[in-house]
Design a protein around this motif. Sequence first.
Motif, PDB file in Angstrom:
ATOM      1  N   VAL A 120       0.861  -1.184   0.000  1.00 45.13           N
ATOM      2  CA  VAL A 120       0.000   0.000   0.000  1.00 45.13           C
ATOM      3  C   VAL A 120       0.895   1.231   0.000  1.00 45.13           C
ATOM      4  CG1 VAL A 120      -1.777   1.250   1.258  1.00 45.13           C
ATOM      5  CG2 VAL A 120      -1.780  -1.255   1.269  1.00 45.13           C
ATOM      6  N   TYR A 121       0.589   2.161  -0.891  1.00 47.79           N
ATOM      7  CA  TYR A 121       1.375   3.389  -1.004  1.00 47.79           C
ATOM      8  C   TYR A 121       0.465   4.598  -0.829  1.00 47.79           C
ATOM      9  CZ  TYR A 121       4.743   0.280  -3.201  1.00 47.79           C
ATOM     10  OH  TYR A 121       5.609  -0.743  -3.470  1.00 47.79           O
ATOM     11  N   PHE A 122       1.004   5.636  -0.216  1.00 49.09           N
ATOM     12  CA  PHE A 122       0.326   6.918  -0.118  1.00 49.09           C
ATOM     13  C   PHE A 122       1.247   7.964  -0.712  1.00 49.09           C
ATOM     14  CE2 PHE A 122      -2.128   4.745   3.052  1.00 49.09           C
ATOM     15  CZ  PHE A 122      -3.365   5.344   2.993  1.00 49.09           C
ATOM     16  N   SER A 123       0.664   9.005  -1.234  1.00 43.13           N
ATOM     17  CA  SER A 123       1.469  10.121  -1.721  1.00 43.13           C
ATOM     18  C   SER A 123       0.827  11.422  -1.266  1.00 43.13           C
ATOM     19  CB  SER A 123       1.591  10.085  -3.246  1.00 43.13           C
ATOM     20  OG  SER A 123       0.325  10.205  -3.830  1.00 43.13           O
ATOM     21  N   MET A 124       1.645  12.399  -1.066  1.00 39.10           N
ATOM     22  CA  MET A 124       1.151  13.711  -0.670  1.00 39.10           C
ATOM     23  C   MET A 124       0.586  14.390  -1.918  1.00 39.10           C
ATOM     24  SD  MET A 124       1.753  13.541   2.476  1.00 39.10           S
ATOM     25  CE  MET A 124       1.361  15.175   3.021  1.00 39.10           C
ATOM     26  N   ASP A 125      -0.428  15.204  -1.709  1.00 39.40           N
ATOM     27  CA  ASP A 125      -1.004  15.927  -2.828  1.00 39.40           C
ATOM     28  C   ASP A 125      -1.247  17.367  -2.432  1.00 39.40           C
ATOM     29  OD1 ASP A 125      -3.166  15.745  -1.151  1.00 39.40           O
ATOM     30  OD2 ASP A 125      -4.547  14.986  -2.637  1.00 39.40           O
ATOM     31  N   SER A 126      -1.797  18.087  -3.337  1.00 38.31           N
ATOM     32  CA  SER A 126      -2.087  19.497  -3.110  1.00 38.31           C
ATOM     33  C   SER A 126      -3.580  19.677  -2.848  1.00 38.31           C
ATOM     34  CB  SER A 126      -1.697  20.297  -4.354  1.00 38.31           C
ATOM     35  OG  SER A 126      -2.220  21.596  -4.296  1.00 38.31           O
ATOM     36  N   ASP A 127      -3.927  20.665  -2.053  1.00 38.30           N
ATOM     37  CA  ASP A 127      -5.331  20.997  -1.851  1.00 38.30           C
ATOM     38  C   ASP A 127      -5.969  21.513  -3.135  1.00 38.30           C
ATOM     39  OD1 ASP A 127      -5.229  20.267   0.792  1.00 38.30           O
ATOM     40  OD2 ASP A 127      -4.840  22.300   1.513  1.00 38.30           O
ATOM     41  N   LYS A 128      -5.135  21.841  -4.112  1.00 39.43           N
ATOM     42  CA  LYS A 128      -5.643  22.350  -5.382  1.00 39.43           C
ATOM     43  C   LYS A 128      -5.995  21.233  -6.364  1.00 39.43           C
ATOM     44  CE  LYS A 128      -3.155  26.678  -5.044  1.00 39.43           C
ATOM     45  NZ  LYS A 128      -2.160  27.562  -5.646  1.00 39.43           N
ATOM     46  N   ASN A 129      -5.736  19.972  -5.997  1.00 41.11           N
ATOM     47  CA  ASN A 129      -6.095  18.859  -6.875  1.00 41.11           C
ATOM     48  C   ASN A 129      -7.606  18.790  -7.028  1.00 41.11           C
ATOM     49  OD1 ASN A 129      -3.471  18.117  -7.146  1.00 41.11           O
ATOM     50  ND2 ASN A 129      -3.599  16.292  -5.892  1.00 41.11           N
ATOM     51  N   ILE A 130      -8.032  18.398  -8.227  1.00 34.60           N
ATOM     52  CA  ILE A 130      -9.458  18.180  -8.456  1.00 34.60           C
ATOM     53  C   ILE A 130      -9.651  16.774  -9.006  1.00 34.60           C
ATOM     54  CG2 ILE A 130     -10.031  20.614  -8.800  1.00 34.60           C
ATOM     55  CD1 ILE A 130     -10.015  20.095 -11.800  1.00 34.60           C
ATOM     56  N   LYS A 131     -10.812  16.219  -8.771  1.00 33.14           N
ATOM     57  CA  LYS A 131     -11.121  14.872  -9.218  1.00 33.14           C
ATOM     58  C   LYS A 131     -12.169  14.969 -10.320  1.00 33.14           C
ATOM     59  CE  LYS A 131     -12.587  10.449  -7.322  1.00 33.14           C
ATOM     60  NZ  LYS A 131     -13.050   9.765  -6.121  1.00 33.14           N
ATOM     61  N   LEU A 132     -11.864  14.411 -11.474  1.00 39.09           N
ATOM     62  CA  LEU A 132     -12.770  14.461 -12.613  1.00 39.09           C
ATOM     63  C   LEU A 132     -13.483  13.124 -12.732  1.00 39.09           C
ATOM     64  CD1 LEU A 132     -10.361  16.178 -15.144  1.00 39.09           C
ATOM     65  CD2 LEU A 132     -12.065  17.244 -13.677  1.00 39.09           C
ATOM     66  N   ASP A 140     -18.006  17.665 -13.785  1.00 36.62           N
ATOM     67  CA  ASP A 140     -16.610  17.926 -13.411  1.00 36.62           C
ATOM     68  C   ASP A 140     -15.797  18.338 -14.628  1.00 36.62           C
ATOM     69  OD1 ASP A 140     -17.226  17.132 -10.814  1.00 36.62           O
ATOM     70  OD2 ASP A 140     -16.388  15.121 -11.069  1.00 36.62           O
ATOM     71  N   MET A 141     -16.044  17.669 -15.760  1.00 37.02           N
ATOM     72  CA  MET A 141     -15.313  18.000 -16.987  1.00 37.02           C
ATOM     73  C   MET A 141     -15.644  19.415 -17.461  1.00 37.02           C
ATOM     74  SD  MET A 141     -13.231  15.641 -17.722  1.00 37.02           S
ATOM     75  CE  MET A 141     -12.776  16.144 -19.371  1.00 37.02           C
ATOM     76  N   GLU A 142     -16.904  19.805 -17.336  1.00 38.97           N
ATOM     77  CA  GLU A 142     -17.295  21.160 -17.737  1.00 38.97           C
ATOM     78  C   GLU A 142     -16.599  22.204 -16.860  1.00 38.97           C
ATOM     79  OE1 GLU A 142     -18.979  21.965 -20.477  1.00 38.97           O
ATOM     80  OE2 GLU A 142     -18.983  19.820 -20.897  1.00 38.97           O
ATOM     81  N   ILE A 143     -16.533  21.937 -15.574  1.00 35.74           N
ATOM     82  CA  ILE A 143     -15.837  22.850 -14.655  1.00 35.74           C
ATOM     83  C   ILE A 143     -14.362  22.922 -15.023  1.00 35.74           C
ATOM     84  CG2 ILE A 143     -15.109  23.181 -12.255  1.00 35.74           C
ATOM     85  CD1 ILE A 143     -17.848  21.916 -11.466  1.00 35.74           C
ATOM     86  N   PHE A 144     -13.757  21.767 -15.308  1.00 31.79           N
ATOM     87  CA  PHE A 144     -12.347  21.725 -15.692  1.00 31.79           C
ATOM     88  C   PHE A 144     -12.092  22.531 -16.965  1.00 31.79           C
ATOM     89  CE2 PHE A 144      -8.860  19.451 -17.941  1.00 31.79           C
ATOM     90  CZ  PHE A 144      -7.838  19.791 -17.072  1.00 31.79           C
ATOM     91  N   ASN A 176     -10.058  27.401 -19.767  1.00 35.24           N
ATOM     92  CA  ASN A 176     -10.339  28.578 -20.591  1.00 35.24           C
ATOM     93  C   ASN A 176     -10.078  29.861 -19.831  1.00 35.24           C
ATOM     94  OD1 ASN A 176     -11.030  27.090 -22.838  1.00 35.24           O
ATOM     95  ND2 ASN A 176     -13.189  26.979 -22.269  1.00 35.24           N
ATOM     96  N   GLY A 177     -10.382  29.873 -18.545  1.00 37.20           N
ATOM     97  CA  GLY A 177     -10.122  31.048 -17.713  1.00 37.20           C
ATOM     98  C   GLY A 177      -8.637  31.326 -17.602  1.00 37.20           C
TER      99      GLY A 177
END
Length: 66
Positions: free
Chosen positions: A34-46, A51-55, A60-61
């Motif tokens: 089992v592995y864990f990795s650190m991530d950013s609070d800015k990550n998003i899950k699609l 979710d794709m429309e928001i992405f 575009n922004g």
Amino acid sequence: MLLELNNEIYSIPESLSIKVNQIINEKKEIGEKVYFSMDSDKNIKLTTLEDMEIFKALLNGNKNDT
């Protein structure tokens, strides 16, 4: 909840702790690592079309800002 895995400490939200422990135990029982990795609070899950429309809107922004 603090989780120690492979000599590293991870902070897991209490709302996820039962599920995380269940998954870890299942993986260990069948001999998988089992592995864990650190991530950013800015990550998003699609996961949905919305979710794709928001992405796409975020992309575009960012293009318009340059």
